[in-house]
Design a protein around this motif. Structure first.
Motif, short mmCIF file in Angstrom:
data_model
loop_
_atom_site.label_atom_id
_atom_site.label_comp_id
_atom_site.label_asym_id
_atom_site.label_seq_id
_atom_site.Cartn_x
_atom_site.Cartn_y
_atom_site.Cartn_z
N LEU A 1 -5.66 -3.13 -2.35
CA LEU A 1 -5.08 -3.04 -1.00
C LEU A 1 -6.15 -2.52 -0.04
CD1 LEU A 1 -1.68 -1.48 -2.06
CD2 LEU A 1 -1.92 -3.66 -0.85
N ARG A 2 -7.39 -2.73 -0.40
CA ARG A 2 -8.50 -2.14 0.32
C ARG A 2 -8.63 -2.71 1.73
NH1 ARG A 2 -13.84 -4.09 -2.88
NH2 ARG A 2 -14.43 -2.05 -2.04
N TYR A 3 -9.09 -1.85 2.63
CA TYR A 3 -9.37 -2.20 4.02
C TYR A 3 -8.19 -2.88 4.70
CZ TYR A 3 -13.96 -0.45 3.18
OH TYR A 3 -15.00 0.40 2.87
N ASN A 4 -7.10 -2.12 4.75
CA ASN A 4 -5.94 -2.44 5.55
C ASN A 4 -5.72 -1.27 6.50
OD1 ASN A 4 -4.45 -5.08 4.74
ND2 ASN A 4 -5.12 -4.22 2.78
N ALA A 5 -4.47 -0.99 6.86
CA ALA A 5 -4.18 0.14 7.75
C ALA A 5 -3.07 0.99 7.16
CB ALA A 5 -3.80 -0.38 9.14
N LEU A 6 -3.14 1.23 5.86
CA LEU A 6 -2.10 1.99 5.17
C LEU A 6 -2.22 3.48 5.46
CD1 LEU A 6 -2.31 0.18 1.71
CD2 LEU A 6 -0.59 -0.16 3.50
N ARG A 7 -1.05 4.12 5.54
CA ARG A 7 -0.99 5.56 5.79
C ARG A 7 -0.16 6.22 4.70
NH1 ARG A 7 -0.18 6.53 12.27
NH2 ARG A 7 -1.55 4.86 13.05
N GLY A 8 -0.06 7.53 4.80
CA GLY A 8 0.76 8.29 3.86
C GLY A 8 0.05 8.52 2.54
N ALA A 9 0.79 9.01 1.58
CA ALA A 9 0.22 9.38 0.29
C ALA A 9 0.10 8.18 -0.64
CB ALA A 9 1.09 10.46 -0.36
N ILE A 10 -0.80 8.30 -1.61
CA ILE A 10 -0.88 7.29 -2.66
C ILE A 10 0.35 7.44 -3.54
CG2 ILE A 10 -2.18 6.49 -4.67
CD1 ILE A 10 -4.69 7.59 -3.36
N PRO A 11 1.11 6.38 -3.78
CA PRO A 11 2.34 6.50 -4.57
C PRO A 11 2.08 7.09 -5.95
CG PRO A 11 2.24 4.36 -3.48
CD PRO A 11 0.91 5.00 -3.27
N GLY B 1 -10.82 2.25 2.28
CA GLY B 1 -10.81 1.65 3.61
C GLY B 1 -9.47 1.67 4.30
N ASN B 2 -8.60 2.65 3.96
CA ASN B 2 -7.32 2.81 4.63
C ASN B 2 -7.27 4.19 5.29
OD1 ASN B 2 -5.42 0.39 3.98
ND2 ASN B 2 -6.45 0.80 2.04
N PHE B 3 -6.06 4.71 5.51
CA PHE B 3 -5.90 6.05 6.11
C PHE B 3 -4.97 6.88 5.22
CE2 PHE B 3 -6.74 3.04 9.53
CZ PHE B 3 -7.85 3.61 10.13
N LEU B 4 -5.09 6.67 3.91
CA LEU B 4 -4.24 7.38 2.97
C LEU B 4 -4.60 8.87 2.97
CD1 LEU B 4 -4.43 4.75 0.11
CD2 LEU B 4 -2.50 5.17 1.65
N LEU C 1 -8.12 11.39 2.25
CA LEU C 1 -7.65 12.18 1.11
C LEU C 1 -8.31 13.55 1.07
CD1 LEU C 1 -7.80 9.37 -1.61
CD2 LEU C 1 -5.75 10.21 -0.44
N GLU C 2 -7.59 14.48 0.45
CA GLU C 2 -8.13 15.82 0.20
C GLU C 2 -8.06 16.08 -1.30
OE1 GLU C 2 -6.15 18.74 2.49
OE2 GLU C 2 -6.83 17.96 4.42
#
Length: 391
Positions: A308-318, A334-337, A361-362
């Protein structure tokens, strides 16, 4: 003595009336087939016929189907069992340059026409529709241009159609679903436009990569394709939402929709014994998909590759991704996870490779290969999340 008798019989049976010896003899091959072969060779530029190539051995002073073939027609074609008709033309990749003559339609017993890896150009003749027994048509890696002739859809025996790596343009024929015997379709690396028409019902493998296809994926396009295993539609201009019905096709194993303009994905969990259980690889990278990473993909029991690389996903990794027993390669870079990655992905001994880098990510441990490249600058992440914490 026996060899002399055999040679005489061969001469009498196989040499045409235009031979220099003056014998009145009868050829084996159909005269219409010979006429078609002569036209086929004549349509190829002589300068591209090298001495060692198959076409160079096509010398019409002997019969194409005569046996044994010692010096002429040594390769490039085969004949029917009774040596009267041509049933296969499979050229060597010798760099032949020329056009495909419409008179090839006279070879009505052809089951294979393969001109792959040469330099044929011009349009694909619509007269190919006369080849009712044709099972394999491969014009791969040539320079054919123009549109795909709609008449190809009349080839009811066709099992494999490969027109990839040419310069074909225009829309796909709307009647393609008439190819009821077709199992493999490859139209990749052309200049085709428009949307996908309804696909042949018995298709196993669909590849239309690197074209200019547009529009949304319609359920009616794939309706009834219960045997479809591979879908490769990457590098096009497809858009809209990728809906759950696509992932749940009964036999689907590989789905590649990378490098398009999809904006979202909707997916439900697979049903035990139903569609989706065979899904092994999903590539949705380099699109414009927004929202959360689809957690339900982690529930697909055979899924080993997910991008799912280089999209515009947010939130936590499931968390489901970390619990998957089948996942081996995961690319979410390449997202905003945000937040911490699931322990099942980055713990010591984890067997998942790929990348979670270039996110927000942290706590992604440096010891984990998944945590490269580094995360986005905090200023970028704060701007995306409007200053709210990204944990």
């Amino acid at each position: 003595m026996q060899s002399i008798i055999y040679l005489c019989v061969t001469i009498i049976l196989c040499i045409h009336t235009n031979n220099k010896c003056g014998f009145l003899v009868q050829g084996l091959t159909s005269s219409s087939d010979i006429e078609a072969l002569k036209a086929f060779k004549a349509s190829i530029k002589s300068s591209s016929i090298t001495p060692w190539s198959c076409i160079a051995s096509w010398n019409f002073t002997t019969d194409p189907c005569s046996v044994p073939r010692r010096t002429h027609f040594t390769c490039g074609l085969t004949c029917t069992a009774d040596n009267t008709r041509i049933n296969q033309i499979t050229l060597d990749p010798a760099g032949y340059t020329g056009t495909l003559t419409p008179l090839v339609s006279q070879l009505t017993t052809l089951i294979t026409l393969d001109l792959s890896d040469n330099s044929f150009y011009g349009t694909i003749p619509s007269s190919l529709s006369s080849l009712s027994k044709l099972q394999t048509l491969s014009l791969r890696s040539n320079s054919f241009s123009g549109s795909i002739p709609p008449s190809i859809a009349t080839l009811k025996s066709l099992q494999s159609l490969d027109l990839s790596q040419n310069s074909l343009s225009g829309f796909l024929p709307k009647s393609m679903n008439s190819l009821t015997s077709l199992r493999r379709l490859d139209l990749s690396f052309n200049k085709l436009t428009g949307g996908l028409p309804k696909l042949p019902p018995n298709l196993l493998d669909l590849a239309i990569k690197a074209n200019s296809l547009s529009g949304v994926l319609q359920k009616t396009t794939f309706e009834g394709l219960n045997q479809l295993e591979v879908v490769e539609l990457s590098d096009n201009a497809l858009q809209g939402i990728i809906e759950t019905w696509l992932f749940l096709l009964p036999s689907l194993q590989q789905l590649d929709l990378a490098n398009n303009s999809f904006s979202g994905v909707e997916i439900s969990r697979p049903v035990v014994g139903g569609g989706g259980n065979s899904l092994v690889a999903v590539n949705l990278g380099f699109n414009k998909i927004q929202g959360y990473a689809p957690a339900n993909l982690g529930a697909y029991p055979s899924l080993s590759f997910l991008s799912l690389r280089y999209n515009a996903l947010r939130g936590a990794i499931p968390l489901e991704y970390g619990k998957s027993k089948s996942m081996k390669r995961l690319f979410l870079d390449g997202n905003f996870l945000m937040g911490r990655p699931p322990a099942g992905l980055v713990a010591a001994g984890a067997e998942v490779s790929g990348s979670l880098g270039d996110n927000c990510l942290e706590g992604c441990p440096a010891m984990s290969q998944l945590c490269t490249p580094k995360q986005k600058p905090s200023s970028v992440c704060k701007q995306v999340y409007r200053g709210r914490p990204t944990r």
